[in-house]
Scaffold this active site. Structure first.
Site, PDB file in Angstrom:
ATOM      1  N   LYS A  14     -32.487 -20.308  12.484  1.00  0.00           N
ATOM      2  CA  LYS A  14     -32.016 -21.374  13.376  1.00  0.00           C
ATOM      3  C   LYS A  14     -32.556 -21.198  14.799  1.00  0.00           C
ATOM      4  O   LYS A  14     -33.033 -22.151  15.396  1.00  0.00           O
ATOM      5  CB  LYS A  14     -30.476 -21.396  13.434  1.00  0.00           C
ATOM      6  CG  LYS A  14     -29.812 -21.681  12.091  1.00  0.00           C
ATOM      7  CD  LYS A  14     -28.299 -21.890  12.248  1.00  0.00           C
ATOM      8  CE  LYS A  14     -27.576 -20.664  12.760  1.00  0.00           C
ATOM      9  NZ  LYS A  14     -27.392 -19.596  11.774  1.00  0.00           N
ATOM     10  N   ARG A  91     -19.367 -24.334  12.989  1.00  0.00           N
ATOM     11  CA  ARG A  91     -19.345 -23.337  11.927  1.00  0.00           C
ATOM     12  C   ARG A  91     -18.132 -23.499  11.020  1.00  0.00           C
ATOM     13  O   ARG A  91     -17.982 -22.746  10.072  1.00  0.00           O
ATOM     14  CB  ARG A  91     -19.287 -21.940  12.556  1.00  0.00           C
ATOM     15  CG  ARG A  91     -20.615 -21.211  12.607  1.00  0.00           C
ATOM     16  CD  ARG A  91     -20.347 -19.859  13.235  1.00  0.00           C
ATOM     17  NE  ARG A  91     -21.334 -18.879  12.899  1.00  0.00           N
ATOM     18  CZ  ARG A  91     -22.446 -18.649  13.593  1.00  0.00           C
ATOM     19  NH1 ARG A  91     -22.740 -19.384  14.636  1.00  0.00           N
ATOM     20  NH2 ARG A  91     -23.260 -17.679  13.228  1.00  0.00           N
ATOM     21  N   ARG A 130     -34.429  -7.901  12.107  1.00  0.00           N
ATOM     22  CA  ARG A 130     -34.125  -8.341  13.470  1.00  0.00           C
ATOM     23  C   ARG A 130     -33.322  -7.262  14.200  1.00  0.00           C
ATOM     24  O   ARG A 130     -33.568  -6.988  15.376  1.00  0.00           O
ATOM     25  CB  ARG A 130     -33.346  -9.659  13.430  1.00  0.00           C
ATOM     26  CG  ARG A 130     -32.986 -10.202  14.811  1.00  0.00           C
ATOM     27  CD  ARG A 130     -32.402 -11.591  14.736  1.00  0.00           C
ATOM     28  NE  ARG A 130     -31.081 -11.585  14.113  1.00  0.00           N
ATOM     29  CZ  ARG A 130     -30.401 -12.692  13.815  1.00  0.00           C
ATOM     30  NH1 ARG A 130     -30.935 -13.879  14.055  1.00  0.00           N
ATOM     31  NH2 ARG A 130     -29.213 -12.615  13.266  1.00  0.00           N
ATOM     32  N   ARG A 136     -29.594  -5.901  18.141  1.00  0.00           N
ATOM     33  CA  ARG A 136     -28.347  -6.672  18.153  1.00  0.00           C
ATOM     34  C   ARG A 136     -27.286  -5.943  17.339  1.00  0.00           C
ATOM     35  O   ARG A 136     -27.487  -5.640  16.178  1.00  0.00           O
ATOM     36  CB  ARG A 136     -28.611  -8.072  17.564  1.00  0.00           C
ATOM     37  CG  ARG A 136     -28.065  -9.175  18.417  1.00  0.00           C
ATOM     38  CD  ARG A 136     -28.423 -10.511  17.832  1.00  0.00           C
ATOM     39  NE  ARG A 136     -27.423 -10.953  16.890  1.00  0.00           N
ATOM     40  CZ  ARG A 136     -27.359 -12.188  16.419  1.00  0.00           C
ATOM     41  NH1 ARG A 136     -28.257 -13.076  16.789  1.00  0.00           N
ATOM     42  NH2 ARG A 136     -26.426 -12.527  15.563  1.00  0.00           N
ATOM     43  N   ARG A 147     -20.841 -11.285   7.538  1.00  0.00           N
ATOM     44  CA  ARG A 147     -21.173 -12.587   8.138  1.00  0.00           C
ATOM     45  C   ARG A 147     -21.590 -13.595   7.070  1.00  0.00           C
ATOM     46  O   ARG A 147     -21.283 -14.771   7.157  1.00  0.00           O
ATOM     47  CB  ARG A 147     -22.272 -12.429   9.188  1.00  0.00           C
ATOM     48  CG  ARG A 147     -21.704 -11.965  10.527  1.00  0.00           C
ATOM     49  CD  ARG A 147     -22.713 -11.229  11.366  1.00  0.00           C
ATOM     50  NE  ARG A 147     -23.888 -12.004  11.690  1.00  0.00           N
ATOM     51  CZ  ARG A 147     -25.069 -11.459  11.972  1.00  0.00           C
ATOM     52  NH1 ARG A 147     -25.219 -10.151  11.961  1.00  0.00           N
ATOM     53  NH2 ARG A 147     -26.086 -12.224  12.267  1.00  0.00           N
TER      54      ARG A 147
HETATM   55  P1  ADP Z   1     -26.098 -15.709  13.337  1.00  0.00           P
HETATM   56  O1  ADP Z   1     -26.215 -17.162  13.009  1.00  0.00           O
HETATM   57  O2  ADP Z   1     -27.363 -14.949  13.117  1.00  0.00           O
HETATM   58  O3  ADP Z   1     -24.912 -15.049  12.695  1.00  0.00           O
HETATM   59  P2  ADP Z   1     -25.197 -16.305  16.093  1.00  0.00           P
HETATM   60  O4  ADP Z   1     -25.925 -15.770  17.261  1.00  0.00           O
HETATM   61  O5  ADP Z   1     -25.196 -17.776  15.881  1.00  0.00           O
HETATM   62  O6  ADP Z   1     -25.847 -15.525  14.876  1.00  0.00           O
HETATM   63  O7  ADP Z   1     -23.656 -15.817  16.115  1.00  0.00           O
HETATM   64  C1  ADP Z   1     -23.297 -14.474  16.248  1.00  0.00           C
HETATM   65  C2  ADP Z   1     -21.780 -14.327  16.169  1.00  0.00           C
HETATM   66  O8  ADP Z   1     -21.145 -15.054  17.232  1.00  0.00           O
HETATM   67  C3  ADP Z   1     -21.136 -14.880  14.892  1.00  0.00           C
HETATM   68  O9  ADP Z   1     -21.144 -13.938  13.829  1.00  0.00           O
HETATM   69  C4  ADP Z   1     -19.705 -15.201  15.379  1.00  0.00           C
HETATM   70  O10 ADP Z   1     -18.895 -14.043  15.449  1.00  0.00           O
HETATM   71  C5  ADP Z   1     -19.919 -15.670  16.804  1.00  0.00           C
HETATM   72  N1  ADP Z   1     -20.065 -17.151  16.874  1.00  0.00           N
HETATM   73  C6  ADP Z   1     -21.196 -17.841  17.232  1.00  0.00           C
HETATM   74  N2  ADP Z   1     -20.994 -19.167  17.156  1.00  0.00           N
HETATM   75  C7  ADP Z   1     -19.712 -19.351  16.731  1.00  0.00           C
HETATM   76  C8  ADP Z   1     -18.912 -20.486  16.420  1.00  0.00           C
HETATM   77  N3  ADP Z   1     -19.390 -21.735  16.521  1.00  0.00           N
HETATM   78  N4  ADP Z   1     -17.625 -20.277  16.002  1.00  0.00           N
HETATM   79  C9  ADP Z   1     -17.135 -19.048  15.887  1.00  0.00           C
HETATM   80  N5  ADP Z   1     -17.830 -17.923  16.140  1.00  0.00           N
HETATM   81  C10 ADP Z   1     -19.113 -18.055  16.558  1.00  0.00           C
END
Ligand code: ADP
Length: 191
Positions: A14, A91, A130, A136, A147
Site C-alpha cells: 500500500k 481498517r 522490511r 520497524r 497483524r
Molecule cells: P501495515 O499495513 O503494514 O500493518 P500501517 O503502517 O498501516 O502498517 O499500520 C501499522 C499499525 O498502526 C497497525 O498494525 C495498527 O496497530 C496501527 N494502525 C494504523 N492504521 C490504523 C487504523 N486505521 N485503525 C487502527 N489502527 C491502525
C-alpha cells in the site's frame, strides 16, 4: 477530485503504490500508520497510547483513529484539493462508515477502493524483509502473524462492503512495482 482508498493486508504494498499514486494524480497522502509512528517518535500522548496497540499487532481503537483522521483532513484542506489517498484507513467497518460520513459532510466521497491482493506467505516474507531494512518494531514474525490475523478478522470484511457499493477494484499485487502501478492506473483511468 479523486479520493481513493488503497486497501490490502500488511505487506501488500500500500505504501509503495501510494507514493507512485500521489505523484501521478497529485493526491494528498494520508497514512494513518505514518501519523501514528510520527506521534510515537515525538512522544505525544496519542503516540504513547498507540504504541501499546501497535507493538501487540492490535488496531488502535476506532474512536481515536477516526478523530485523528478528521483532524488531518481539516488541517490539510488546501493540499487535499485534487483528492486524497487513504492508506491504512479504514481498517474496520465502523471506520468505513465514519469515513463516508466525514467525506459527505465535506461534500465529497470515495471514488474507488484499490485492493492489492497478495498471498499470505508472500506477505510474511515482505514484512520480515522490511523489518530487516527499516527496523520497524512491529515488523517481526510474531507481530506480523498477529497483524495478519487482525486483518482477516477485522479488515478483510471491508472488501465485501465496498464490493456492494460497486467501488472495489481488485489488483493482483504480485509482480514488479511498476507493473502493479500500471494495472492500478488502467483501473482508475477507466473508473
Ligand atoms: P501495515 O499495513 O503494514 O500493518 P500501517 O503502517 O498501516 O502498517 O499500520 C501499522 C499499525 O498502526 C497497525 O498494525 C495498527 O496497530 C496501527 N494502525 C494504523 N492504521 C490504523 C487504523 N486505521 N485503525 C487502527 N489502527 C491502525
Amino acid at each position: 477530485m479523486l479520493n481513493i482508498v488503497i486497501f490490502g493486508a500488511p505487506g501488500s504494498g500500500k505504501g509503495t503504490q501510494s507514493d507512485k499514486l500521489i505523484e501521478h494524480y497529485n493526491l494528498f497522502h494520508i497514512s494513518t500508520g505514518d501519523v501514528l509512528r510520527d506521534n510515537i517518535r515525538r512522544g505525544t500522548e496519542l503516540g504513547q497510547i498507540a504504541k501499546g496497540f501497535i507493538d501487540q499487532g492490535q488496531l488502535v481503537p476506532d474512536a481515536l483513529i477516526i478523530d485523528i483522521l478528521a483532524q488531518v483532513l481539516d488541517e490539510n484542506k488546501e493540499k487535499a484539493q485534487e483528492g486524497v489517498i487513504f492508506d491504512g484507513f479504514p481498517r474496520t467497518i465502523p471506520q468505513a462508515e465514519a469515513l463516508e460520513q466525514l467525506l459527505a459532510e465535506r461534500g465529497t466521497q470515495i471514488d474507488a477502493v484499490v485492493g492489492l491482493e497478495v498471498p499470505e506467505e508472500e506477505l510474511i516474507k515482505r514484512i520480515l524483509l522490511r523489518g530487516q531494512m527499516s527496523g520497524r518494531a512491529d515488523d517481526n514474525e510474531e507481530t506480523a502473524r498477529k497483524r495478519l490475523e487482525v486483518y482477516h478478522n477485522q479488515t478483510s470484511p471491508l472488501k465485501a462492503y465496498y464490493e456492494e457499493q460497486g467501488k472495489y477494484r481488485a489488483i493482483n499485487g504480485l509482480g514488479t512495482i511498476d507493473g502493479i502501478f500500471e494495472l492500478i492506473k488502467e483501473t482508475l483511468d477507466n473508473n
